[in-house]
Motif scaffolding. Sequence first.
Motif, PDB file in Angstrom:
ATOM      1  N   ARG A 466       0.873  -1.178   0.050  1.00 55.56           N
ATOM      2  CA  ARG A 466      -0.029   0.060   0.070  1.00 55.56           C
ATOM      3  C   ARG A 466       0.817   1.237   0.068  1.00 55.56           C
ATOM      4  O   ARG A 466       0.568   2.232  -0.477  1.00 55.56           O
ATOM      5  N   VAL A 467       1.903   1.261   0.798  1.00 56.70           N
ATOM      6  CA  VAL A 467       2.947   2.506   0.870  1.00 56.70           C
ATOM      7  C   VAL A 467       4.123   1.623   1.278  1.00 56.70           C
ATOM      8  O   VAL A 467       4.497   0.598   1.826  1.00 56.70           O
ATOM      9  N   SER A 468       5.370   2.594   0.602  1.00 55.24           N
ATOM     10  CA  SER A 468       6.655   1.971   1.058  1.00 55.24           C
ATOM     11  C   SER A 468       7.074   3.001   2.081  1.00 55.24           C
ATOM     12  O   SER A 468       7.419   4.343   1.964  1.00 55.24           O
ATOM     13  N   VAL A 469       7.439   2.639   3.441  1.00 51.14           N
ATOM     14  CA  VAL A 469       7.831   3.387   4.339  1.00 51.14           C
ATOM     15  C   VAL A 469       9.364   3.493   4.473  1.00 51.14           C
ATOM     16  O   VAL A 469       9.929   2.266   4.680  1.00 51.14           O
ATOM     17  N   ILE A 470      10.012   4.635   4.265  1.00 50.03           N
ATOM     18  CA  ILE A 470      11.433   4.644   4.429  1.00 50.03           C
ATOM     19  C   ILE A 470      11.695   5.299   5.784  1.00 50.03           C
ATOM     20  O   ILE A 470      11.469   6.140   6.045  1.00 50.03           O
ATOM     21  N   ALA A 494      -0.691  -2.556   7.833  1.00 49.05           N
ATOM     22  CA  ALA A 494      -0.750  -4.102   7.486  1.00 49.05           C
ATOM     23  C   ALA A 494      -0.284  -4.439   6.160  1.00 49.05           C
ATOM     24  O   ALA A 494       0.341  -5.780   5.916  1.00 49.05           O
ATOM     25  N   GLU A 495      -0.402  -3.659   5.154  1.00 51.71           N
ATOM     26  CA  GLU A 495      -0.197  -4.102   3.740  1.00 51.71           C
ATOM     27  C   GLU A 495       0.958  -3.202   3.280  1.00 51.71           C
ATOM     28  O   GLU A 495       1.177  -2.911   2.225  1.00 51.71           O
ATOM     29  N   ALA A 496       1.908  -2.389   4.176  1.00 54.45           N
ATOM     30  CA  ALA A 496       2.900  -1.658   3.988  1.00 54.45           C
ATOM     31  C   ALA A 496       4.360  -2.419   3.925  1.00 54.45           C
ATOM     32  O   ALA A 496       4.429  -3.379   4.645  1.00 54.45           O
ATOM     33  N   GLU A 497       5.157  -2.001   3.283  1.00 53.61           N
ATOM     34  CA  GLU A 497       6.535  -2.263   3.120  1.00 53.61           C
ATOM     35  C   GLU A 497       7.341  -1.307   3.832  1.00 53.61           C
ATOM     36  O   GLU A 497       7.314  -0.223   3.582  1.00 53.61           O
ATOM     37  N   ARG A 522       5.359  -9.643  12.659  1.00 53.25           N
ATOM     38  CA  ARG A 522       4.659 -10.014  11.179  1.00 53.25           C
ATOM     39  C   ARG A 522       4.782  -8.961  10.394  1.00 53.25           C
ATOM     40  O   ARG A 522       3.746  -8.633   9.828  1.00 53.25           O
ATOM     41  N   LEU A 523       5.663  -8.106  10.287  1.00 52.76           N
ATOM     42  CA  LEU A 523       5.893  -6.909   9.264  1.00 52.76           C
ATOM     43  C   LEU A 523       6.675  -7.453   8.087  1.00 52.76           C
ATOM     44  O   LEU A 523       7.566  -8.368   8.152  1.00 52.76           O
ATOM     45  N   ALA A 524       6.346  -6.699   7.084  1.00 48.53           N
ATOM     46  CA  ALA A 524       7.100  -6.897   5.757  1.00 48.53           C
ATOM     47  C   ALA A 524       8.022  -5.950   5.799  1.00 48.53           C
ATOM     48  O   ALA A 524       7.913  -4.730   5.652  1.00 48.53           O
ATOM     49  N   VAL A 525       9.436  -6.141   6.008  1.00 46.89           N
ATOM     50  CA  VAL A 525      10.515  -5.425   6.365  1.00 46.89           C
ATOM     51  C   VAL A 525      11.534  -5.638   5.304  1.00 46.89           C
ATOM     52  O   VAL A 525      12.015  -6.819   5.071  1.00 46.89           O
ATOM     53  N   ARG A 548       8.562  -0.184  -3.669  1.00 44.90           N
ATOM     54  CA  ARG A 548       7.598  -0.921  -4.808  1.00 44.90           C
ATOM     55  C   ARG A 548       6.447  -0.106  -4.908  1.00 44.90           C
ATOM     56  O   ARG A 548       5.749  -0.087  -5.685  1.00 44.90           O
ATOM     57  N   ALA A 549       6.099   0.497  -3.732  1.00 47.48           N
ATOM     58  CA  ALA A 549       4.716   1.153  -3.894  1.00 47.48           C
ATOM     59  C   ALA A 549       4.670   2.552  -4.570  1.00 47.48           C
ATOM     60  O   ALA A 549       5.865   3.009  -4.731  1.00 47.48           O
TER      61      ALA A 549
END
Length: 729
Positions: A466-470, A494-497, A522-525, A548-549
Motif C-alpha cells: 500500500r505504501v513504502s515506508v522509508i 498491515a499491507e505496507a513495506e 509479522r511485518l514486511a520489512v 515498490r509502492a
Amino acid sequence: MKDRSTKADITAAVLLDEDTLMLFGAIDQPLPAESVVLLDGTADGRFRGGGWTDGAGERWFLATISVGGLAHMRPSRIEILDGAGGRLSLPRLSNVRTNPAHMVSALGEAQPQSLGAALDVAVLLIAEDCVSAEADRHRRLLAGLAQEASRPDGFAEVLGRFRDGALMVQGWSHGFPAGDHRVLVESDDLRVHAAAAAPFHRPDLPDTAAGVLAVLEGPAPSPGAIRRIHFRADDGWRHLAIFEHRQILADGVAAAHARDMLGQLQGEPARRVVATAVAARYNGVETVSQLDVPVRIGLDLAVRVVGAGLFVSGWLLDPTRAVRAVTLKGPGLAVRIDADWSRQSRRDVSEAFAHDPVFAGRLLPGDDGHGFIAFAREPAGLPAGADFHLELALADFPAFLPLPCPPAAGEAMRRMLGAVNPDSPSIDRIIANHLGPMLQTASAAALGKAAPATLHAMGRTVKSPRVSVILPVCDGREDVDLNLARMANDPDFAEAEILVVAGERAHERLAGMVRQAAGFYRLAVGFIEASLAADPFEAIAAALPHARADRVLLLSPSVLPTERGWLSALERAIRRPNAVGAAALAPVMASPTLLYEDHSIRFAGIVAVEGPGGAVTYERRFAGYPRDWLREQEASAVDAASADCALLPRDLLARALAERGRFLGADLKGLDLCLRVRAAGGSCLWLPKLRLVAVDEQSRSTRDPRLERISALVDQWGFAKHWKASIAA
C-alpha cells in the motif's frame, strides 16, 4: 561632421565565433585601427582593423567586428565611427561563411603577394583570442595563413617543456629574431606564444646563420606534436621545421639544459632576456628560503577538488612589501591568488622570525596579518595528477614554493575546514570566495555517486504494498523496535513495506534487532545496507530504488505516532489537493503537525516571508508555541513540509532527489528537498489536526563543533545562493 563616403568592396566575410566576424576587402581610404561599429544604426560593438597597400597602390584591409550575438543578426548597414564624429559605411554583406579556409583562399586569390602582410594583420587582430578553447576558427585561420605565407628557415633540433608548461627550443636559423617577440606554434592546431630568444655561434653553420635558443611561454603543446614554429623575420614570415632526428628532453630537464646554454648566447640584451625567462621557470625546487630579501612563505594546507580548484592556506611574511604578486600555477593554470585572498592573523609567524637577522627591525609590533586563505578555480581538462606551485613575483626574478595537493578525501577536507576561524570578521567573504565554491563542488561530485545499497528481506512478504515506508537510521541507534511496534499496532501498516536503511553510523546490532522485530510483529520489512549514506537524505536516496509502492512515507525514527489511522489521514489529504487550494491535479507532499514531548509545537509548516527590499526568509510557523494555538487551524498549503514525516508520490520524490542540493550537513536538506518538490511541479500540505510526537533527542554526532559551525555556514551560503533566500534563526 558629415559622414565620409567611401568606396569599398568586401571580398570575404567569415564568422569566427558567435560574436566575431572577420572581413577582407579593398577600400579607398584608411580605416581606424580601433573604433566603434554600428549595425543598422543601433547594435554597437568593437571594430578593429589593419591594412596594407599592394604593388599597384591599392589599399586592402582585414578587420574584425565584435558584437554580442552577431551570429544571429543579418545587418543591412555597417557603419564605423571614424574618431572625428563621422561614420564610414561598409557595403552590405551578402555571403558570410563559417569556414576560415574561405578567407585564406580569398586572400590567396586576390593578394597572393601580400599574404605575409595579411598574416601580420591577422595576428594583431585575433592572436589574443586564440587562448580560448572556443577559438577554433581563429586558430584555423592563422594556421591556414601561416602555411601559405611562411617559408622554411632552419630547424628546431632540441625541444623540452618546463614544469610550468613553457617550451624550450634549440636549433638554428638565418633570421630568427633575438629578444622578445611572438611566434606561432603549429601542432594539431596553432597557438600564439610570447618568445624570448638569443643566438649562439655554431661552427657548422655558414656566416649567414646562427644557433638559436628560445623560451616560449606556456602552456605549449607536447614537443612530439609540434610540426613547425613560425616567426616574423625582417623579410617576411619564416618557420623552423622540426629536425627528423630531433631530441625531446625528458620532463624537468629543460630548465637545466637552458641554464647550461646561457654562457654561449650572444648579444647582451638578448642573453639577458633569455636568462630572465629561464630564471622565471619553475623546476620543482623551493627557492623562497634562499632569498636575501625579507620574504618568507609557509604552507599549512593545499587541497585540490578535481574539476573545481585548489584551496590553499598558509602565511606570507613580507614586511617591506617586496612581493608584487602571488600566483598559483600548474599545467594550463595561472591564477593570481593575492588579488582576493583572505588574510588572517598569525602572531606565531611574527614571533618565529622576531630574532631572524634578515627581518631585524622590519617587523612592527601588532602587525601579524601574515596568514592567508585562497581558492583558485581550475580550467576544464586539468590532469588529475597535475603538479602545482606558488610563484612569488619580485622586482628582479620570481621565487617558488611547491604545492603538494592531496586529494580531497575526508581527512584533507576536515583539515581544510579546521584552517578557518568561524568567528573571523571576514568569514562571509571567506565562504563566498573560497570555501563555498570548492566544498559545494566536492559535495556535488559525491552526489553523483549513489551510495551502494543491498536489500535483505525480513519478516513476511507483501505482494503489492500500500505504501513504502522509508525509515533511515544514520545515528548509531539500535532501538527502532519501538517504531516497528507502533506500526504493527496500526492496521494502516498491515499491507505496507517498511524499508529500514542502515546508513554510515548504523549500529552493528541493528540488523539483528530488525530481523527479530519483523518476525515477532509479522511485518514486511526490507533491511537496506547503505554504509556510505552519511545522513537520512542520502539513506532515503539509497532506499528509493527498492521502494515498490506508488506512494512513499518518509519517517524519521524520532517520530512516534500517538494514535492509529494517521497514515489514512495523510492518504486522504494527498488525494484531495483542491480542497486546500493547491493546483489542480498537482502531486502533493503532505505532513502532519509534529509536537515535542511536552506537546509544544515542533513543526507546523514552513513559510516564505518577504522582508524589506524583497528579501525572502523561510520561517517555521508557531515553533515552540503550545498546541492550543492550532485549535482553529485548517489544512493549508505551505512552502515546505517536514521530511521527518511526509507522504508523497514515489515519482515526485525521485524527481526531487535527482536534483538535490549540495550540502555538507543535513540541516538544510529537508527544506531544500521540499523546495525541489515544488520546483518539480508538486505542492506541500500541512495538516494541523493530525499530530505526532517527534522526540527531541540529543545529537549522536561525534564531529568537531568547530567543523559543524563552518559546515553550517557554508550550507547557508549555498542555500541562499541557489534559492535567493535565507533561513530564519
